[in-house]
Design a protein around this motif. Structure first.
Motif, PDB file in Angstrom:
ATOM      1  N   ALA A 344      40.470  22.643  50.319  1.00 29.07           N
ATOM      2  CA  ALA A 344      41.266  22.479  49.181  1.00 29.07           C
ATOM      3  C   ALA A 344      40.609  23.145  48.005  1.00 29.07           C
ATOM      4  N   ILE A 345      39.245  23.476  48.081  1.00 25.44           N
ATOM      5  CA  ILE A 345      38.645  24.080  47.083  1.00 25.44           C
ATOM      6  C   ILE A 345      39.051  25.528  46.867  1.00 25.44           C
ATOM      7  N   PRO A 346      38.966  26.428  48.159  1.00 22.66           N
ATOM      8  CA  PRO A 346      39.158  27.702  47.754  1.00 22.66           C
ATOM      9  C   PRO A 346      40.729  27.952  47.672  1.00 22.66           C
ATOM     10  N   LEU A 347      41.353  27.204  48.252  1.00 18.70           N
ATOM     11  CA  LEU A 347      42.767  27.104  47.989  1.00 18.70           C
ATOM     12  C   LEU A 347      43.058  27.077  46.352  1.00 18.70           C
ATOM     13  N   PHE A 348      42.530  26.180  46.027  1.00 18.36           N
ATOM     14  CA  PHE A 348      42.620  26.016  44.281  1.00 18.36           C
ATOM     15  C   PHE A 348      42.194  27.307  43.504  1.00 18.36           C
ATOM     16  N   LEU A 349      41.048  27.892  44.130  1.00 19.58           N
ATOM     17  CA  LEU A 349      40.571  29.312  43.465  1.00 19.58           C
ATOM     18  C   LEU A 349      41.374  30.352  43.744  1.00 19.58           C
ATOM     19  N   LEU A 350      42.130  30.196  45.133  1.00 17.53           N
ATOM     20  CA  LEU A 350      43.122  31.351  45.295  1.00 17.53           C
ATOM     21  C   LEU A 350      44.412  31.081  44.362  1.00 17.53           C
ATOM     22  N   GLY A 351      44.628  30.224  43.952  1.00 10.75           N
ATOM     23  CA  GLY A 351      45.916  29.810  43.032  1.00 10.75           C
ATOM     24  C   GLY A 351      45.425  30.263  41.844  1.00 10.75           C
ATOM     25  N   ILE A 352      44.545  30.235  41.172  1.00 13.28           N
ATOM     26  CA  ILE A 352      43.913  30.599  39.970  1.00 13.28           C
ATOM     27  C   ILE A 352      43.957  32.157  39.958  1.00 13.28           C
ATOM     28  N   TYR A 353      43.605  32.829  41.082  1.00 13.43           N
ATOM     29  CA  TYR A 353      43.757  34.271  41.350  1.00 13.43           C
ATOM     30  C   TYR A 353      45.089  34.743  40.990  1.00 13.43           C
ATOM     31  N   PHE A 354      46.096  34.155  41.860  1.00 10.66           N
ATOM     32  CA  PHE A 354      47.215  34.390  41.724  1.00 10.66           C
ATOM     33  C   PHE A 354      47.859  34.331  40.469  1.00 10.66           C
ATOM     34  N   TYR A 355      47.890  33.213  39.905  1.00  9.64           N
ATOM     35  CA  TYR A 355      48.123  32.914  38.395  1.00  9.64           C
ATOM     36  C   TYR A 355      47.707  34.176  37.353  1.00  9.64           C
ATOM     37  N   LEU A 356      46.284  34.500  37.474  1.00  6.32           N
ATOM     38  CA  LEU A 356      45.814  35.427  36.641  1.00  6.32           C
ATOM     39  C   LEU A 356      46.625  37.023  36.867  1.00  6.32           C
ATOM     40  N   HIS A 357      46.776  37.130  38.293  1.00  5.86           N
ATOM     41  CA  HIS A 357      47.531  38.271  38.856  1.00  5.86           C
ATOM     42  C   HIS A 357      48.967  38.468  38.251  1.00  5.86           C
ATOM     43  N   SER A 358      49.645  37.008  38.075  1.00  8.68           N
ATOM     44  CA  SER A 358      51.076  36.906  37.540  1.00  8.68           C
ATOM     45  C   SER A 358      51.380  37.253  36.123  1.00  8.68           C
ATOM     46  N   ILE A 359      50.154  37.232  35.475  1.00  5.92           N
ATOM     47  CA  ILE A 359      50.421  37.246  34.040  1.00  5.92           C
ATOM     48  C   ILE A 359      49.527  38.759  33.653  1.00  5.92           C
ATOM     49  N   ASN A 360      49.187  39.377  34.648  1.00  4.14           N
ATOM     50  CA  ASN A 360      48.642  40.718  34.405  1.00  4.14           C
ATOM     51  C   ASN A 360      47.104  40.718  33.731  1.00  4.14           C
ATOM     52  N   SER A 361      46.444  39.653  33.989  1.00  4.97           N
ATOM     53  CA  SER A 361      45.082  39.367  33.178  1.00  4.97           C
ATOM     54  C   SER A 361      44.143  40.489  33.383  1.00  4.97           C
ATOM     55  N   SER A 362      43.466  40.760  32.503  1.00  3.21           N
ATOM     56  CA  SER A 362      42.535  41.965  32.653  1.00  3.21           C
ATOM     57  C   SER A 362      41.203  41.681  33.608  1.00  3.21           C
ATOM     58  N   LEU A 363      41.074  40.471  33.765  1.00  6.77           N
ATOM     59  CA  LEU A 363      40.119  40.024  34.629  1.00  6.77           C
ATOM     60  C   LEU A 363      40.178  40.181  36.110  1.00  6.77           C
ATOM     61  N   ILE A 364      41.305  40.503  36.522  1.00  5.63           N
ATOM     62  CA  ILE A 364      41.805  40.830  38.000  1.00  5.63           C
ATOM     63  C   ILE A 364      41.201  41.953  38.603  1.00  5.63           C
ATOM     64  N   ALA A 365      40.744  42.964  37.755  1.00  6.22           N
ATOM     65  CA  ALA A 365      39.804  44.107  38.133  1.00  6.22           C
ATOM     66  C   ALA A 365      38.465  43.642  38.605  1.00  6.22           C
ATOM     67  N   TYR A 366      38.069  42.684  37.817  1.00  4.01           N
ATOM     68  CA  TYR A 366      36.431  42.131  38.425  1.00  4.01           C
ATOM     69  C   TYR A 366      36.757  40.952  39.264  1.00  4.01           C
ATOM     70  N   LEU A 367      37.958  40.631  39.765  1.00  2.12           N
ATOM     71  CA  LEU A 367      37.795  39.534  40.868  1.00  2.12           C
ATOM     72  C   LEU A 367      38.674  40.001  42.169  1.00  2.12           C
ATOM     73  N   GLN A 368      38.698  41.310  42.535  1.00  2.00           N
ATOM     74  CA  GLN A 368      39.244  41.811  43.856  1.00  2.00           C
ATOM     75  C   GLN A 368      38.529  41.149  45.040  1.00  2.00           C
ATOM     76  N   TRP A 369      37.417  40.447  44.866  1.00  2.00           N
ATOM     77  CA  TRP A 369      36.827  40.062  46.153  1.00  2.00           C
ATOM     78  C   TRP A 369      37.382  38.533  46.332  1.00  2.00           C
ATOM     79  N   ILE A 370      37.976  38.084  45.428  1.00  2.00           N
ATOM     80  CA  ILE A 370      38.436  36.637  45.473  1.00  2.00           C
ATOM     81  C   ILE A 370      39.321  36.295  46.727  1.00  2.00           C
ATOM     82  N   PRO A 371      40.428  37.063  46.969  1.00  2.00           N
ATOM     83  CA  PRO A 371      41.549  36.764  47.508  1.00  2.00           C
ATOM     84  C   PRO A 371      40.904  36.585  49.192  1.00  2.00           C
ATOM     85  N   LEU A 372      39.978  37.603  49.803  1.00  2.00           N
ATOM     86  CA  LEU A 372      39.612  37.658  51.089  1.00  2.00           C
ATOM     87  C   LEU A 372      38.606  36.492  50.973  1.00  2.00           C
ATOM     88  N   THR A 373      37.799  36.259  50.126  1.00  2.00           N
ATOM     89  CA  THR A 373      36.597  35.276  50.302  1.00  2.00           C
ATOM     90  C   THR A 373      37.119  33.993  50.299  1.00  2.00           C
TER      91      THR A 373
END
Length: 477
Positions: A344-373
């Motif tokens: 449940a925990i990494p899936l929740f974090l992955l959902g946060i990443y996808f949300y930030l990606h959907s709103i074109n957040s500037s944080l995405i550039a620093y979070l490229q490691w999250i999906p694979l991890t």
């Protein structure tokens, strides 16, 4: 008192002499039976490397000659899963009639012929039809029954995990060769485990339990001697008497689906088998693996979805194997709880990443490691319990006379959930976004962990009769 002491000593002596290391022939029997599970696993992820080719407008690469639509993707992935419902309801019962071994051999041959048809399909309709047959509905449930019935009480959990291992090996096999071959050659090559299976499994024995049910006692003893060749004749005779006693207790029942409602413990076995299986499918990991390469491509990272699929599959297999080695030490229930909570925990974090990606957040550039991890941690925790253990529980919770029909009912219900999720995922992801899908998967894991904590009993090291006694006590509460 002296007679009782002698009886206890005899029982302890029988236990100490009967529990021995597993024979090489037993390993070969279980592994060979699950080669068909490996082919099923490869057929399950066939869409992952193939969809990228079907989206192209290149007739040399795309066999259907045009880009595939979203609704066709849902049909191609979801309908073959849905047909499992029909197969799961009837195939295990057919294996009661024809025998586990003969049924698996027939199934392997049908799957081989269907895979050839799939390789030469040039339309979505033909692909759907041949995929439905290639993943021959219900076959893997019978391979799980075969593994459970050739095993003993002390190794049944370990061998029950082998379905998950070989299913994941099939995934890895498909991920490794799919991106580099045409659809035709990829489809033909992933059938190679079936060829090995058809040749070797002919030399394997029928399960001792099925032989005994059919009244073939001499063949049952021969099968026991092959599977447990490190035991003496006296120990084999003791094992045979134990099987015969269990069979005598259940012989009066026909094992029909209507028998499930006659005893509360039978209904309870179905419900308790459903909880971890539905948790497995609703965790979304099996759905994500069906679309793993396209799923990863949607993360917007510079990493190739096909390459990441291979890496993630390796981690998943590693933890499936680890689970098979430690499940008898730590127990089914504890590992399922760790697995469900951890997934449940990494899936929740992955959902946060996808949300930030959907709103074109500037944080995405620093979070490229999250999906694979996150995906690696997801499949690792999934492999510790939710992936391999539900099949083992489903094979050991019901009584012997209801094992096939209970397995059919549980797995068919699971297939409804799996096929529904697989069909809806591309549509929901496109309309609402991946983040809502992944968050919903994470929530399901939490709910599943809560249900298993309060209701699921531990079956580690228990005989089938002891498990039935546990269920009877549960039913009285």
């Amino acid at each position: 008192m002296d007679n009782q002491t002698k009886k206890n000593q005899n029982e302890n002596s029988q236990l100490s002499t009967s529990r021995k290391s597993d024979t090489l022939f037993l390993y070969i029997s279980v592994i060979t039976a699950h080669l068909i599970s490996m082919a099923s696993g490869a057929s399950m992820v066939w869409t992952s490397p193939v969809l990228g080719k079907l989206y192209l407008n290149d007739t040399e690469v795309n066999p259907i000659g045009r880009p595939i639509t979203t609704i066709e993707v849902s049909m191609l992935a979801g309908i073959p899963t849905f047909t499992n419902i029909v197969g799961i309801l009837f195939m295990p019962k057919l294996s009661d009639i024809f025998g586990r071994k003969r049924f698996l051999l027939y199934s392997g041959l049908v799957m081989l012929l269907a895979s050839v048809g799939l390789a030469f399909s040039n339309s979505v309709i033909l692909m759907i039809i041949t995929r439905c047959i290639f993943g021959f509905p219900g076959t893997w449930t019978v391979s799980c029954l075969y593994a459970a019935e050739v095993s003993e009480d002390h190794n049944r959990g370990k061998f029950g995990c082998y379905f998950g291992i070989f299913n994941q090996l099939g995934h890895l096999f498909g991920f490794m060769i799919g991106p580099f071959l045409s659809v035709k050659y990829f489809t033909l090559i992933i059938t190679s485990p079936l060829l090995i299976f058809l040749v070797i499994f002919m030399m394997m024995p029928e399960t001792p339990i099925h032989l005994l049910v059919k009244g073939r006692e001499d063949e049952c003893k021969i099968a026991l001697k092959k599977l447990r060749s490190n035991k003496s004749d006296e120990e084999i005779e003791t094992d045979f008497d134990k099987l015969k006693e269990n069979q005598r207790k259940h012989k009066e029942h026909a094992g029909k689906i209507t028998d499930l409602v006659k005893k509360r413990e039978s209904i309870l076995a179905v419900i308790l088998g459903l909880i971890p299986l539905l948790n497995k499918y609703c965790s979304g990991v099996t759905v994500i693996f069906t679309f793993l390469a396209p799923f990863f491509d949607q993360t917007g990272t510079s990493l190739s979805g096909d390459i990441m699929a291979i890496i993630i599959a390796v981690f998943k297999i590693t933890f499936f194997v680890l689970t098979s080695l430690i499940v008898e030490r730590f127990g089914r229930r504890k590992m399922l709880l760790i697995s469900s909570t951890g997934t449940a925990i990494p899936l929740f974090l992955l959902g946060i990443y996808f949300y930030l990606h959907s709103i074109n957040s500037s944080l995405i550039a620093y979070l490229q490691w999250i999906p694979l991890t996150c995906l690696i941690f997801t499949v690792c925790f999934f492999g510790l319990g939710l992936g391999p253990i539900p099949q083992a529980l489903i094979s050991e919770l019901p009584s012997a006379n209801l094992r096939a029909v209970s397995s059919s009912l549980i797995h068919s219900t699971g297939s409804v959930a799996s096929s529904t999720l697989t069909f809806l995922y591309p549509l929901v992801s496109e309309s609402l976004g991946n983040h809502w899908c992944v968050w919903w998967f994470s929530m399901n894991c939490v709910i599943g962990a809560i249900l298993m904590y309060f209701f699921l009993p531990e079956t580690k090291g228990k005989s089938f009769d002891e498990i039935q006694e546990i269920l009877r006590n549960y039913a009285k509460k």
